[in-house]
Design a protein around this motif. Structure first.
Motif: not given
Length: 388
Positions: A18-24, A36-41, A59-60
């Protein structure tokens, strides 16, 4: 390990990354993981990065598509067969990224089960994202697109009015060893279709030998295409250590007040760099740098040029890009424009190789075939008799 139970049922056990930044996250993600990401749109570039890892389940914590604008990412992931899930809006757990990162979990029929460090089993409900769901959001986004565009334009013009004086001033002078005066310069950003555009410009780059500037991950894009960047410009958040150590001259883009988090990463690698405080995005700064160093032509690959591009980057306007492109527009051209205008020049050397290639099979035939060899000898004898 993935198990099939019965039609419509799905179960898997894997480590969650998991990471809050998808590219990382994509830098350490593999096909054996659950992402596991936190990426709207989710944008198209993020989707491409996830697909490159081979991951099969994502999973978002945020909606894959909010309906504010037509984001392409979810459609691309679903088309590739990736299973997509969202956390229900009423399930609020801000620490979930930290809790689940590196944790062994099982996903069974839209439920994620894992054990906490205290040994307590936790069950998180999930909502499966379907093509029908994304299509409904896509329709909603297109209905509200005019309103989104209006707000985007207002924001752009408001910030452009505030920041215009910053862009009228020249950049801080850097003592660069890379000389761009009267040279063509290619600025590469890892944006949409950058691979195709780099391939399209192969003949142009080979012939003109332009200065190659990689903007952050654009340096990796150049290396993957078989080139070595002359200059790397950026805040150093999405570039690999390999690219940073390729021998290119490095310019760390800092905020206008001098803050530059990326400088510490370059320093830790023991590399020399220039610090350039400037407003706007790193790609804007790279283009301005080429312009103020008297480049003859500036060619852009993968840069962000429209509303969707900027909304996908989380920016609600494009003031800096509007101002920069207005300032340097006479020298600026997009990669696709170069492809339409540029025609490879035929050289005497190239003609020589073509003629040699045509004569080789003819000569071989004369040497191997006895009849052809006899005819050639007769012609040679006749020519000598006539000449002398």
């Amino acid at each position: 390990m993935i198990k099939r139970k019965k039609p419509g049922s799905f179960s898997s056990e894997a480590v969650v990354l998991a990471d809050r930044k998808t590219k990382q996250l994509c830098k350490r993600l593999g096909s054996e993981h659950i992402a596991l990401i936190d990426h709207a749109d989710v944008d198209e570039m993020a989707a491409g990065s996830l697909l490159d890892t081979g991951v099969q389940t994502v999973i978002n914590l945020s909606p894959y598509m909010t309906g504010q604008y037509p984001a392409e990412g979810a459609r691309r992931l679903l088309a590739a067969g990736v299973r997509l899930y969202e956390i229900p809006a009423n399930y609020d757990n801000p620490s979930m990224i930290d809790q689940l990162n590196g944790c062994q979990a099982s996903l069974t029929n839209s439920q994620l089960r894992f054990s906490t460090t205290q040994g307590v089993e936790t069950i998180i409900p999930l909502q499966m994202v379907t093509t029908e769901h994304i299509q409904a959001k896509w329709t909603e986004a297109n209905v509200t697109l005019d309103e989104t565009l209006s707000l985007f334009i207002d924001n752009t013009l408001q910030y452009a009015s505030r920041e215009k004086d910053l862009f009228l001033k020249p950049l801080c002078q850097l003592d660069l060893r890379t000389r761009m005066e009267n040279r063509h310069v290619v600025v590469v950003v890892r944006g949409k279709h950058y691979r195709e555009d780099l391939q399209t410009l192969h003949a142009y780059i080979r012939e003109y030998r332009p200065i190659l500037i990689g903007v952050d991950g654009g340096a990796d894009a150049l290396i993957q295409a078989g080139y070595i960047p002359d200059l790397i410009v950026g805040d150093m958040d999405s570039i690999s250590d390999k690219a940073l150590m390729c021998g290119a001259e490095i310019v760390v883009h800092a905020f206008s007040d001098g803050r530059a988090p990326g400088r510490w990463r370059v320093s830790d690698l023991g590399l020399d760099y220039h610090l350039l405080p400037a407003p706007g995005t790193s790609e804007d700064v790279a283009m301005l740098l080429a312009y103020e160093n008297n480049a003859e032509l500036i060619v852009t690959i993968g840069t962000h040029t429209n509303m969707i591009d900027f909304l996908e980057k989380g920016r609600k306007g494009m003031a800096s890009t509007l101002l920069v492109r207005t300032k340097i527009g006479t020298k600026l051209i997009d990669a696709k424009g170069v492809n339409q205008l540029y025609q490879p020049r035929w050289s005497w050397k190239l003609w020589g190789w073509c003629i040699a290639a045509m004569l080789t099979p003819i000569t071989a035939a004369l040497m191997i075939n006895p009849v052809a060899r006899h005819v050639a000898q007769m012609l040679w004898t006749q020519w000598r008799t006539w000449a002398f």
